[in-house]
Design a protein around this motif. Structure first.
Motif, PDB file in Angstrom:
ATOM      1  N   GLU A  16      -4.581  17.360 -12.625  1.00  0.00           N
ATOM      2  CA  GLU A  16      -5.270  16.426 -11.799  1.00  0.00           C
ATOM      3  C   GLU A  16      -4.400  15.225 -11.345  1.00  0.00           C
ATOM      4  O   GLU A  16      -4.533  14.702 -10.296  1.00  0.00           O
ATOM      5  CB  GLU A  16      -6.638  16.006 -12.329  1.00  0.00           C
ATOM      6  CG  GLU A  16      -7.508  17.212 -12.684  1.00  0.00           C
ATOM      7  CD  GLU A  16      -8.778  16.786 -13.355  1.00  0.00           C
ATOM      8  OE1 GLU A  16      -9.186  15.529 -13.772  1.00  0.00           O
ATOM      9  OE2 GLU A  16      -9.431  17.539 -13.779  1.00  0.00           O
ATOM     10  N   THR A  17      -3.802  14.581 -12.321  1.00  0.00           N
ATOM     11  CA  THR A  17      -2.720  13.274 -12.217  1.00  0.00           C
ATOM     12  C   THR A  17      -1.561  13.755 -11.927  1.00  0.00           C
ATOM     13  O   THR A  17      -1.013  15.120 -12.146  1.00  0.00           O
ATOM     14  CB  THR A  17      -3.057  12.273 -13.368  1.00  0.00           C
ATOM     15  OG1 THR A  17      -2.482  13.013 -14.536  1.00  0.00           O
ATOM     16  CG2 THR A  17      -4.646  11.955 -13.780  1.00  0.00           C
ATOM     17  N   SER A  18      -0.701  12.836 -11.381  1.00  0.00           N
ATOM     18  CA  SER A  18       0.828  13.084 -11.015  1.00  0.00           C
ATOM     19  C   SER A  18       1.246  13.413 -12.455  1.00  0.00           C
ATOM     20  O   SER A  18       2.385  14.273 -12.521  1.00  0.00           O
ATOM     21  CB  SER A  18       1.206  12.159 -10.264  1.00  0.00           C
ATOM     22  OG  SER A  18       1.105  10.730 -10.952  1.00  0.00           O
ATOM     23  N   LYS A  19       1.045  12.703 -13.435  1.00  0.00           N
ATOM     24  CA  LYS A  19       1.744  12.775 -14.584  1.00  0.00           C
ATOM     25  C   LYS A  19       1.451  14.378 -15.379  1.00  0.00           C
ATOM     26  O   LYS A  19       2.367  14.420 -15.874  1.00  0.00           O
ATOM     27  CB  LYS A  19       0.952  11.597 -15.726  1.00  0.00           C
ATOM     28  CG  LYS A  19       1.699  11.496 -17.172  1.00  0.00           C
ATOM     29  CD  LYS A  19       1.214  10.430 -17.977  1.00  0.00           C
ATOM     30  CE  LYS A  19       1.895  10.561 -19.428  1.00  0.00           C
ATOM     31  NZ  LYS A  19       1.387   9.353 -20.135  1.00  0.00           N
ATOM     32  N   GLU A  20       0.125  14.597 -15.297  1.00  0.00           N
ATOM     33  CA  GLU A  20      -0.019  16.173 -15.694  1.00  0.00           C
ATOM     34  C   GLU A  20       0.388  17.061 -14.859  1.00  0.00           C
ATOM     35  O   GLU A  20       0.957  18.241 -15.393  1.00  0.00           O
ATOM     36  CB  GLU A  20      -1.761  16.352 -15.267  1.00  0.00           C
ATOM     37  CG  GLU A  20      -2.485  15.203 -16.487  1.00  0.00           C
ATOM     38  CD  GLU A  20      -3.997  15.545 -16.243  1.00  0.00           C
ATOM     39  OE1 GLU A  20      -4.783  15.242 -17.210  1.00  0.00           O
ATOM     40  OE2 GLU A  20      -4.509  15.822 -15.122  1.00  0.00           O
ATOM     41  N   GLN A  21       0.779  16.898 -13.617  1.00  0.00           N
ATOM     42  CA  GLN A  21       1.500  17.736 -12.804  1.00  0.00           C
ATOM     43  C   GLN A  21       2.903  18.057 -13.099  1.00  0.00           C
ATOM     44  O   GLN A  21       3.348  18.957 -13.080  1.00  0.00           O
ATOM     45  CB  GLN A  21       1.186  17.254 -11.283  1.00  0.00           C
ATOM     46  CG  GLN A  21      -0.257  17.742 -10.732  1.00  0.00           C
ATOM     47  CD  GLN A  21      -0.215  17.045  -9.289  1.00  0.00           C
ATOM     48  OE1 GLN A  21       0.486  16.189  -8.817  1.00  0.00           O
ATOM     49  NE2 GLN A  21      -1.325  17.181  -8.815  1.00  0.00           N
TER      50      GLN A  21
END
Length: 106
Positions: A16-21
């Motif tokens: 969902e977030t850029s960090k998770e991606q």
């Protein structure tokens, strides 16, 4: 005795977030660097020549595994892996090309 194994990695990681991606991309890249090939989306597999190699790849993947989500490893014999049944679909062209070979030159 020569015991060929398959190491399967199943994962479900949040994106969902850029960090998770980014964490997902790093993990997937590590799978590929370790010689895994995609069997299905979020299911990767690699051939191992013997049980002594299991800990090596498990430790490498642990270092790249994101904190969130689910990552599972399953070790099966080559015989068990080859006995799986397809209810729909068929083996991917990549899986047919690789087969149970440790290294394939294309």
């Amino acid at each position: 005795m020569y015991e060929k194994l398959r190491l399967l990695c199943f994962f479900d990681l949040p994106m969902e977030t850029s960090k998770e991606q980014r964490a997902y991309r790093i993990f997937r890249k590590k799978l590929l660097e370790c010689g895994f090939v995609m069997l299905q989306e979020s299911v990767y597999v690699r051939t191992l020549p013997n049980r002594s190699q299991l800990a090596k790849y498990e430790n490498q993947l642990k270092l790249a595994t994101p904190r969130n989500g689910l990552v599972e490893l399953l070790y099966v014999s080559e015989k068990q892996f080859s006995d799986r049944r397809f209810l729909t679909g068929e083996k991917s062209p990549q899986e047919v090309a690789v087969g149970n070979n440790k290294m394939v030159i294309i």
